[in-house]
Design a protein around this motif. Sequence first.
Motif, PDB file in Angstrom:
ATOM      1  N   GLN A   1       0.810  -1.149   0.005  1.00  0.00           N
ATOM      2  CA  GLN A   1       0.131   0.207  -0.189  1.00  0.00           C
ATOM      3  C   GLN A   1       0.118   1.217   0.293  1.00  0.00           C
ATOM      4  N   GLN A   2       2.157   1.056   0.109  1.00  0.00           N
ATOM      5  CA  GLN A   2       3.061   2.362  -0.252  1.00  0.00           C
ATOM      6  C   GLN A   2       3.487   2.940  -1.187  1.00  0.00           C
ATOM      7  N   ASP A   3       3.807   3.949  -0.875  1.00  0.00           N
ATOM      8  CA  ASP A   3       4.458   4.644  -2.677  1.00  0.00           C
ATOM      9  C   ASP A   3       5.231   5.188  -2.129  1.00  0.00           C
ATOM     10  N   TRP A   4       6.154   5.860  -2.619  1.00  0.00           N
ATOM     11  CA  TRP A   4       7.065   6.009  -2.918  1.00  0.00           C
ATOM     12  C   TRP A   4       7.234   7.587  -3.724  1.00  0.00           C
ATOM     13  N   SER A   5       8.456   8.508  -4.180  1.00  0.00           N
ATOM     14  CA  SER A   5       8.075   9.249  -4.907  1.00  0.00           C
ATOM     15  C   SER A   5       9.562  10.272  -4.862  1.00  0.00           C
ATOM     16  N   GLY A   6      10.017  10.831  -5.917  1.00  0.00           N
ATOM     17  CA  GLY A   6      10.964  11.468  -5.789  1.00  0.00           C
ATOM     18  C   GLY A   6      12.032  11.097  -6.006  1.00  0.00           C
ATOM     19  N   LEU A   7      13.474  11.084  -5.661  1.00  0.00           N
ATOM     20  CA  LEU A   7      14.796  10.973  -5.990  1.00  0.00           C
ATOM     21  C   LEU A   7      14.976   9.762  -5.061  1.00  0.00           C
ATOM     22  N   ASP A   8      15.182  10.204  -3.879  1.00  0.00           N
ATOM     23  CA  ASP A   8      14.982   9.837  -2.619  1.00  0.00           C
ATOM     24  C   ASP A   8      13.747   8.279  -2.536  1.00  0.00           C
ATOM     25  N   GLY A   9      13.075   8.827  -3.105  1.00  0.00           N
ATOM     26  CA  GLY A   9      11.806   7.844  -3.324  1.00  0.00           C
ATOM     27  C   GLY A   9      12.452   6.802  -3.737  1.00  0.00           C
ATOM     28  N   ALA A  10      12.721   6.762  -5.244  1.00  0.00           N
ATOM     29  CA  ALA A  10      13.288   5.613  -5.393  1.00  0.00           C
ATOM     30  C   ALA A  10      14.465   4.826  -4.636  1.00  0.00           C
ATOM     31  N   LYS A  11      15.492   5.629  -3.920  1.00  0.00           N
ATOM     32  CA  LYS A  11      16.499   5.154  -3.472  1.00  0.00           C
ATOM     33  C   LYS A  11      15.654   4.484  -2.428  1.00  0.00           C
ATOM     34  N   THR A  12      15.243   4.522  -2.265  1.00  0.00           N
ATOM     35  CA  THR A  12      14.284   3.842  -0.865  1.00  0.00           C
ATOM     36  C   THR A  12      14.243   2.640  -1.785  1.00  0.00           C
ATOM     37  N   PHE A  13      13.140   2.750  -2.651  1.00  0.00           N
ATOM     38  CA  PHE A  13      12.365   1.498  -3.494  1.00  0.00           C
ATOM     39  C   PHE A  13      13.014   0.628  -3.664  1.00  0.00           C
ATOM     40  N   TRP A  14      14.418   1.201  -4.259  1.00  0.00           N
ATOM     41  CA  TRP A  14      15.252   0.168  -4.761  1.00  0.00           C
ATOM     42  C   TRP A  14      16.175  -0.429  -3.714  1.00  0.00           C
ATOM     43  N   GLU A  15      16.309   0.684  -2.663  1.00  0.00           N
ATOM     44  CA  GLU A  15      17.356  -0.261  -1.425  1.00  0.00           C
ATOM     45  C   GLU A  15      16.878  -1.464  -0.995  1.00  0.00           C
ATOM     46  N   ARG A  16      15.381  -0.903  -0.244  1.00  0.00           N
ATOM     47  CA  ARG A  16      14.365  -2.023   0.332  1.00  0.00           C
ATOM     48  C   ARG A  16      13.773  -3.796  -1.004  1.00  0.00           C
ATOM     49  N   TYR A  17      14.060  -2.817  -1.814  1.00  0.00           N
ATOM     50  CA  TYR A  17      13.620  -3.768  -2.707  1.00  0.00           C
ATOM     51  C   TYR A  17      15.375  -4.981  -2.772  1.00  0.00           C
ATOM     52  N   LEU A  18      16.411  -4.659  -3.077  1.00  0.00           N
ATOM     53  CA  LEU A  18      17.356  -5.352  -2.713  1.00  0.00           C
ATOM     54  C   LEU A  18      17.779  -5.769  -1.166  1.00  0.00           C
ATOM     55  N   SER A  19      16.965  -5.159  -0.334  1.00  0.00           N
ATOM     56  CA  SER A  19      17.332  -5.882   1.082  1.00  0.00           C
ATOM     57  C   SER A  19      17.007  -6.919   1.041  1.00  0.00           C
ATOM     58  N   ASP A  20      15.748  -7.534   0.442  1.00  0.00           N
ATOM     59  CA  ASP A  20      15.133  -8.883   0.810  1.00  0.00           C
ATOM     60  C   ASP A  20      16.087  -9.943   0.548  1.00  0.00           C
ATOM     61  N   PHE A  21      16.941 -10.142  -0.137  1.00  0.00           N
ATOM     62  CA  PHE A  21      17.438 -10.849  -1.216  1.00  0.00           C
ATOM     63  C   PHE A  21      18.933 -10.995  -0.812  1.00  0.00           C
ATOM     64  N   GLU A  22      19.261 -12.147  -0.423  1.00  0.00           N
ATOM     65  CA  GLU A  22      20.671 -12.430   0.109  1.00  0.00           C
ATOM     66  C   GLU A  22      21.072 -12.159  -1.652  1.00  0.00           C
ATOM     67  N   THR A  23      21.026 -13.330  -3.027  1.00  0.00           N
ATOM     68  CA  THR A  23      21.097 -12.903  -4.398  1.00  0.00           C
ATOM     69  C   THR A  23      19.958 -12.711  -4.965  1.00  0.00           C
ATOM     70  N   ILE A  24      19.880 -11.977  -6.159  1.00  0.00           N
ATOM     71  CA  ILE A  24      18.752 -12.587  -7.011  1.00  0.00           C
ATOM     72  C   ILE A  24      18.849 -11.747  -8.474  1.00  0.00           C
ATOM     73  N   HIS A  25      18.671 -12.391  -9.922  1.00  0.00           N
ATOM     74  CA  HIS A  25      18.881 -12.169 -10.547  1.00  0.00           C
ATOM     75  C   HIS A  25      16.869 -12.057 -11.359  1.00  0.00           C
ATOM     76  N   SER A  26      16.601 -10.640 -12.035  1.00  0.00           N
ATOM     77  CA  SER A  26      15.490 -10.603 -12.741  1.00  0.00           C
ATOM     78  C   SER A  26      15.864 -11.403 -14.197  1.00  0.00           C
ATOM     79  N   ASP A  27      14.973 -12.113 -14.381  1.00  0.00           N
ATOM     80  CA  ASP A  27      15.282 -13.031 -16.248  1.00  0.00           C
ATOM     81  C   ASP A  27      14.146 -12.583 -16.797  1.00  0.00           C
ATOM     82  N   PHE A  28      14.256 -11.006 -17.872  1.00  0.00           N
ATOM     83  CA  PHE A  28      13.263 -10.779 -19.015  1.00  0.00           C
ATOM     84  C   PHE A  28      13.088 -11.964 -19.939  1.00  0.00           C
TER      85      PHE A  28
END
Length: 129
Positions: free
Chosen positions: A43-70
């Motif tokens: 339910q959370q929204d992120w905005s602006g460059l600071d919000g983008a940084k927080t969003f991506w840091e949180r995404y990566l923090s869930d994983f020891e390793t992750i790879h997106s296969d497009f």
Amino acid sequence: MTQTSNSLTQQFMMALHTAEDSGDLSALLALHGENVTLHNLTQQDWSGLDGAKTFWERYLSDFETIHSDFTHHADAEDMGVMEWVGKGTLKGGQAIEYRGISVIEHDGQKVTAFRTYYDSAAFLKTAAG
């Protein structure tokens, strides 16, 4: 379809791979506009460059390793769509594999909106298992 949108979508996918592989967000964040908005299944929204940084840091923090296969991507004049499978290891060592789709809106230069939708049940199954 325009070359700019195709190029920006491909740049986004490459920058995400760099962030996933190295933890370095600089190339990914450089693609975001100052007033970017980001949304996922929470339910959370992120905005602006600071919000983008927080969003991506949180995404990566869930994983020891992750790879997106497009597996697919498509481009329109001001939008890119990416279908993917995420494979990796969560913090704590549990393997995870899940599917999703991400949408970027852009102004031809920078991402103005990012939305991602994914199989959140994969996280519950992993936590229960």
